[in-house]
Design a protein around this motif. Structure first.
Motif, PDB file in Angstrom:
ATOM      1  N   ASN A   1       0.828  -1.213   0.000  1.00 31.96           N
ATOM      2  CA  ASN A   1       0.000   0.000   0.000  1.00 31.96           C
ATOM      3  C   ASN A   1       0.860   1.260   0.000  1.00 31.96           C
ATOM      4  N   TYR A   2       1.964   1.222  -0.737  1.00 37.58           N
ATOM      5  CA  TYR A   2       2.960   2.277  -0.648  1.00 37.58           C
ATOM      6  C   TYR A   2       2.386   3.676  -0.884  1.00 37.58           C
ATOM      7  N   GLU A   3       1.697   3.875  -1.980  1.00 33.96           N
ATOM      8  CA  GLU A   3       1.205   5.214  -2.314  1.00 33.96           C
ATOM      9  C   GLU A   3       0.226   5.735  -1.266  1.00 33.96           C
ATOM     10  N   GLY A   4      -0.674   4.879  -0.824  1.00 38.46           N
ATOM     11  CA  GLY A   4      -1.641   5.297   0.183  1.00 38.46           C
ATOM     12  C   GLY A   4      -0.984   5.601   1.520  1.00 38.46           C
ATOM     13  N   TYR A   5      -0.024   4.771   1.912  1.00 41.82           N
ATOM     14  CA  TYR A   5       0.662   5.008   3.179  1.00 41.82           C
ATOM     15  C   TYR A   5       1.487   6.287   3.108  1.00 41.82           C
ATOM     16  N   LEU A   6       2.156   6.493   1.997  1.00 40.30           N
ATOM     17  CA  LEU A   6       2.932   7.715   1.809  1.00 40.30           C
ATOM     18  C   LEU A   6       2.018   8.937   1.856  1.00 40.30           C
ATOM     19  N   SER A   7       0.819   8.825   1.305  1.00 42.44           N
ATOM     20  CA  SER A   7      -0.149   9.926   1.367  1.00 42.44           C
ATOM     21  C   SER A   7      -0.545  10.235   2.804  1.00 42.44           C
ATOM     22  N   LEU A   8      -0.705   9.203   3.607  1.00 44.40           N
ATOM     23  CA  LEU A   8      -1.028   9.404   5.020  1.00 44.40           C
ATOM     24  C   LEU A   8       0.094  10.162   5.720  1.00 44.40           C
ATOM     25  N   VAL A   9       1.333   9.746   5.479  1.00 48.50           N
ATOM     26  CA  VAL A   9       2.488  10.397   6.106  1.00 48.50           C
ATOM     27  C   VAL A   9       2.606  11.843   5.635  1.00 48.50           C
ATOM     28  N   LYS A  10       2.493  12.053   4.330  1.00 46.84           N
ATOM     29  CA  LYS A  10       2.602  13.415   3.778  1.00 46.84           C
ATOM     30  C   LYS A  10       1.447  14.295   4.230  1.00 46.84           C
ATOM     31  N   GLY A  11       0.245  13.728   4.266  1.00 51.20           N
ATOM     32  CA  GLY A  11      -0.923  14.493   4.704  1.00 51.20           C
ATOM     33  C   GLY A  11      -0.776  14.944   6.141  1.00 51.20           C
ATOM     34  N   ALA A  12      -0.231  14.077   6.985  1.00 54.48           N
ATOM     35  CA  ALA A  12      -0.020  14.435   8.387  1.00 54.48           C
ATOM     36  C   ALA A  12       1.033  15.518   8.519  1.00 54.48           C
ATOM     37  N   ALA A  13       2.080  15.427   7.697  1.00 51.13           N
ATOM     38  CA  ALA A  13       3.154  16.417   7.757  1.00 51.13           C
ATOM     39  C   ALA A  13       2.775  17.719   7.064  1.00 51.13           C
ATOM     40  N   GLY A  14       1.794  17.653   6.166  1.00 49.96           N
ATOM     41  CA  GLY A  14       1.455  18.804   5.346  1.00 49.96           C
ATOM     42  C   GLY A  14       0.410  19.742   5.916  1.00 49.96           C
ATOM     43  N   GLY A  15       0.012  19.531   7.151  1.00 47.64           N
ATOM     44  CA  GLY A  15      -0.891  20.482   7.773  1.00 47.64           C
ATOM     45  C   GLY A  15      -2.369  20.132   7.703  1.00 47.64           C
ATOM     46  N   ASN A  16      -2.715  18.964   7.180  1.00 46.38           N
ATOM     47  CA  ASN A  16      -4.112  18.554   7.170  1.00 46.38           C
ATOM     48  C   ASN A  16      -4.444  18.011   8.563  1.00 46.38           C
ATOM     49  N   ASP A  17      -5.219  18.783   9.326  1.00 50.88           N
ATOM     50  CA  ASP A  17      -5.481  18.423  10.728  1.00 50.88           C
ATOM     51  C   ASP A  17      -6.178  17.077  10.876  1.00 50.88           C
ATOM     52  N   ALA A  18      -7.158  16.792  10.013  1.00 50.50           N
ATOM     53  CA  ALA A  18      -7.891  15.528  10.118  1.00 50.50           C
ATOM     54  C   ALA A  18      -6.973  14.345   9.826  1.00 50.50           C
ATOM     55  N   ILE A  19      -6.148  14.465   8.787  1.00 44.27           N
ATOM     56  CA  ILE A  19      -5.224  13.380   8.441  1.00 44.27           C
ATOM     57  C   ILE A  19      -4.169  13.239   9.538  1.00 44.27           C
ATOM     58  N   ARG A  20      -3.684  14.356  10.070  1.00 44.91           N
ATOM     59  CA  ARG A  20      -2.688  14.305  11.150  1.00 44.91           C
ATOM     60  C   ARG A  20      -3.263  13.573  12.363  1.00 44.91           C
ATOM     61  N   GLU A  21      -4.513  13.837  12.696  1.00 43.51           N
ATOM     62  CA  GLU A  21      -5.136  13.175  13.838  1.00 43.51           C
ATOM     63  C   GLU A  21      -5.230  11.662  13.616  1.00 43.51           C
ATOM     64  N   ILE A  22      -5.642  11.261  12.418  1.00 44.34           N
ATOM     65  CA  ILE A  22      -5.722   9.831  12.097  1.00 44.34           C
ATOM     66  C   ILE A  22      -4.329   9.207  12.180  1.00 44.34           C
ATOM     67  N   TYR A  23      -3.349   9.896  11.632  1.00 43.45           N
ATOM     68  CA  TYR A  23      -1.962   9.418  11.645  1.00 43.45           C
ATOM     69  C   TYR A  23      -1.463   9.241  13.085  1.00 43.45           C
ATOM     70  N   GLU A  24      -1.699  10.237  13.923  1.00 39.77           N
ATOM     71  CA  GLU A  24      -1.240  10.170  15.310  1.00 39.77           C
ATOM     72  C   GLU A  24      -1.943   9.049  16.076  1.00 39.77           C
ATOM     73  N   GLU A  25      -3.231   8.849  15.819  1.00 46.09           N
ATOM     74  CA  GLU A  25      -3.952   7.748  16.457  1.00 46.09           C
ATOM     75  C   GLU A  25      -3.369   6.402  16.038  1.00 46.09           C
TER      76      GLU A  25
END
Length: 197
Positions: A102-126
């Motif tokens: 799931n490389y592309e999707g996982y990378l999107s999660l990491v980038k989304g969390a680092a890129g300032g998307n609060d909802a994605i960052r919260e999911i990532y941190e959980e």
């Protein structure tokens, strides 16, 4: 000529089906490439129906990322039996398998969390908390590392290192074998925690 009868799904079943499809599509493309149009086309439904289930593109992306994170947590759960370090190796192996598949999707999660998307960052941190808290669970075989503030700090740092290492290795192994990667990841955690004790 008659076709097969259309199966009418409950709203919850349809939403679950769409989330599963979204996660499948996310495995091979970035979150930005995962559009409402693409999902509607793949699911054979109208865009309007998709908006009915998810409201807007951001809600859809958030729901798909949450489902993917839940899948990651479930997939990487260590076995209930065995020595702590053996269970860690099984969990780390499942993590590497997940990132490879799931490389592309996982990378999107990491980038989304680092890129300032609060909802994605919260999911990532959980998800990260769920993955790292496992090493502190006490059971009949003991824990992988003792639960102390210093150990928690080091496990969090190890988690960041492991994530970066696996993402880099999947893209460019640079002569590092899978077995070397797994051994390095699973043996480095106890060694790092020991430094602080």
């Amino acid at each position: 000529m008659t076709g097969s009868p259309r199966v009418r799904m409950s709203p919850e079943s349809r939403r679950e089906q769409l989330l599963d499809l979204g996660v499948t599509l996310l495995a091979t493309r970035s979150l930005e490439e995962l559009s409402i149009d693409l999902l509607a086309e793949e699911a054979g439904i109208s865009r309007g129906l998709l908006y009915h289930y998810f409201g807007n593109k951001h809600d859809f992306h958030e729901a798909v990322v949450r489902r993917a994170a839940d899948d990651l947590i479930a997939t990487t759960a260590p076995p209930a039996e065995g020595e702590p370090l053996e269970r860690l190796l099984v969990s780390v192996t499942a993590y590497v398998d997940y990132v490879e598949a799931n490389y592309e999707g996982y990378l999107s999660l990491v980038k989304g969390a680092a890129g300032g998307n609060d909802a994605i960052r919260e999911i990532y941190e959980e998800a990260r908390a769920a993955l790292t808290d496992r090493v502190f669970r006490e059971d009949a075989q003991g824990t992988i590392v003792p639960d102390t503030p210093a150990a928690r700090m080091m496990v969090r740092a190890w988690s960041a290192m492991a994530e970066d290492l696996v993402l880099t290795w999947v893209r460019r192994p640079e002569g590092v074998t899978r077995d070397q990667l797994l051994e390095g990841l699973s043996s480095s955690l106890p060694a790092l925690v020991e430094i602080l004790h």
